[in-house]
Scaffold this active site. Structure first.
Site, mmCIF file in Angstrom:
data_model
loop_
_atom_site.group_PDB
_atom_site.id
_atom_site.type_symbol
_atom_site.label_atom_id
_atom_site.label_comp_id
_atom_site.label_asym_id
_atom_site.label_seq_id
_atom_site.Cartn_x
_atom_site.Cartn_y
_atom_site.Cartn_z
ATOM 1 N N CYS A 258 -11.382 -25.903 -4.991
ATOM 2 C CA CYS A 258 -12.281 -24.778 -4.741
ATOM 3 C C CYS A 258 -12.190 -23.758 -5.869
ATOM 4 O O CYS A 258 -11.272 -22.936 -5.908
ATOM 5 C CB CYS A 258 -11.950 -24.131 -3.397
ATOM 6 S SG CYS A 258 -13.014 -22.727 -3.011
ATOM 7 N N CYS B 122 -12.396 -20.123 -4.762
ATOM 8 C CA CYS B 122 -11.160 -19.608 -4.149
ATOM 9 C C CYS B 122 -10.093 -19.355 -5.209
ATOM 10 O O CYS B 122 -9.387 -18.355 -5.161
ATOM 11 C CB CYS B 122 -10.561 -20.616 -3.165
ATOM 12 S SG CYS B 122 -11.734 -21.458 -2.131
ATOM 13 N N ASP B 123 -9.947 -20.285 -6.134
ATOM 14 C CA ASP B 123 -8.755 -20.279 -6.984
ATOM 15 C C ASP B 123 -9.006 -19.991 -8.465
ATOM 16 O O ASP B 123 -8.053 -19.788 -9.216
ATOM 17 C CB ASP B 123 -8.029 -21.632 -6.862
ATOM 18 C CG ASP B 123 -7.546 -21.879 -5.435
ATOM 19 O OD1 ASP B 123 -7.203 -20.888 -4.767
ATOM 20 O OD2 ASP B 123 -7.527 -23.037 -4.996
#
Ligand code: NDP
Length: 322
Positions: free
Chosen positions: A142, A145-146
């Site tokens: 992701c 997200c990261d």
């Protein structure tokens, strides 16, 4: 013991324990629907595989995915949600009462069902990839997200669909260099997404390229060993992050031939609602969403599902009284 002694009756059954399921539980519990929530095999869902969540509003300093999901769970419990271990193995939505079986044995009759079974990111399955994924050492599925953790660093992303292009483009704004590994000599992605990555200076595309190994120092990723599947040449690319964007699989196998699913298995909801093609069965979160896939959007649709379920029950009760 008669059959009716063994069958449990439930007003609102929630399947799944990610942000969608817990949010549905919070709303359903507060509306006196006495929700029962089955957690499935991965309590907390996909978020428990991410390290730090920094984009969920309200957690201004960020929070670990696991801690966040424990807090969601506590909040759902506080209002009386009955949270249980168990895996829903079969459903029958053909009658007035929706039947659900847990762990292949326990039968539950539900007035409403909220499906929040989520989706799972696909991984290559290489031992080195799984090792650094488990360690939280630089493998992610992701970018949104990261990606932030890799700013001003070099990363590699594998995949050639719309998601891979979108994520590569997202990473290109944070990272100094993004190397994209495409296993064939062409993309699967739409033309517009392809041209976006092609026209981004710090994205390098390697075609006909397979991942051989994710390299690391035992703790964190340091590079990726790749092989050109035409020439056979093996090379190493320095990188601190390895992003996998080869698709997701919605966890909807048990609903096949029961609910309307799209060609990849996502549940089709009636647009603008959480309703499925079966009355009294609602869907929230990634089981119906291949586009946004965020914790906050999943939570939002969990809220919608509980409100839709509540209105459905109220309308049914009004019918009975009339
Ligand atoms: P897709 O299934 O479309 O693409 C998966 C990609 O991963 C393919 O290019 C495939 O390669 C590659 N792949 C699969 N397995 C491997 C492997 N083992 N090694 C290397 N590469 C592999 O998934 P997406 O998540 O990209 O998209 C899912 C759906 O969501 C699509 O319908 C897409 O259009 C849509 N979407 C739309 C967006 C938008 O319009 N903004 C954004 C994101 C998704 P190969 O091509 O060789 O099979």
């Amino acid at each position: 013991m008669t059959m009716s002694d063994t069958i449990e009756k439930v007003k609102c059954l929630i399947i799944g324990s990610g942000p969608a399921g817990y949010t549905a539980a919070i709303y359903a519990a507060r509306a006196n629907m006495f929700p029962v929530l089955y957690q499935g095999t991965q309590p907390g869902g996909q978020l428990t595989t991410t390290n730090e969540v920094e984009n969920y509003p309200g957690y201004k300093d960020g929070v670990s995915g696991t801690v966040m999901m424990m807090e969601f769970q506590e909040q759902a419990k506080r209002f009386g949600t009955d949270i249980r271990d168990g895996w829903v193995t079969k459903v029958d939505f053909s009658g007035d009462v929706h039947k659900v079986w847990v762990n292949e044995s326990k039968e539950i009759h539900c007035e409403t069902v909220i499906i929040s079974t989520g989706a799972s990111a696909k991984y290559l399955g290489l031992p080195s990839e799984q090792k650094y994924l488990q360690l939280g050492g630089g493998v992610s599925a992701c970018a949104v997200c990261d990606g932030f953790f890799y700013r001003n660093q070099e990363v590699v992303i594998v995949g050639a669909g719309d998601s891979a292009c979108e994520e590569a483009h997202y990473l290109s704004k944070l990272c100094t260099k993004v190397t994209m590994l495409v296993r064939r000599d062409e993309f699967r992605a739409s033309k517009i997404m392809q041209s976006r990555v092609r026209n981004t200076k710090n994205i390098e595309i390697l075609y006909n390229t397979d991942t051989v190994e994710v390299l690391g120092d035992g703790q964190v990723v340091t590079g990726v060993k790749v092989k050109n599947n035409v020439s056979g040449a093996v090379t190493e690319i320095p990188a601190t992050g390895f992003f996998v964007a080869i698709g997701h699989k919605p966890n909807t196998d048990i609903f096949k031939n029961i609910l309307d699913l799209d060609e990849t298995g996502y549940i089709i909801n009636i647009p603008g609602t959480s309703k499925t093609n079966i009355e009294g069965v609602f869907v929230s979160g990634d089981a119906a969403d291949h586009v946004y896939r965020q914790a906050v959007t999943a939570a939002g649709t969990g809220c919608m599902a509980a409100l839709d379920a509540e209105r459905y029950l109220a309308a049914k009760e009004a019918e009975v009284e009339a």
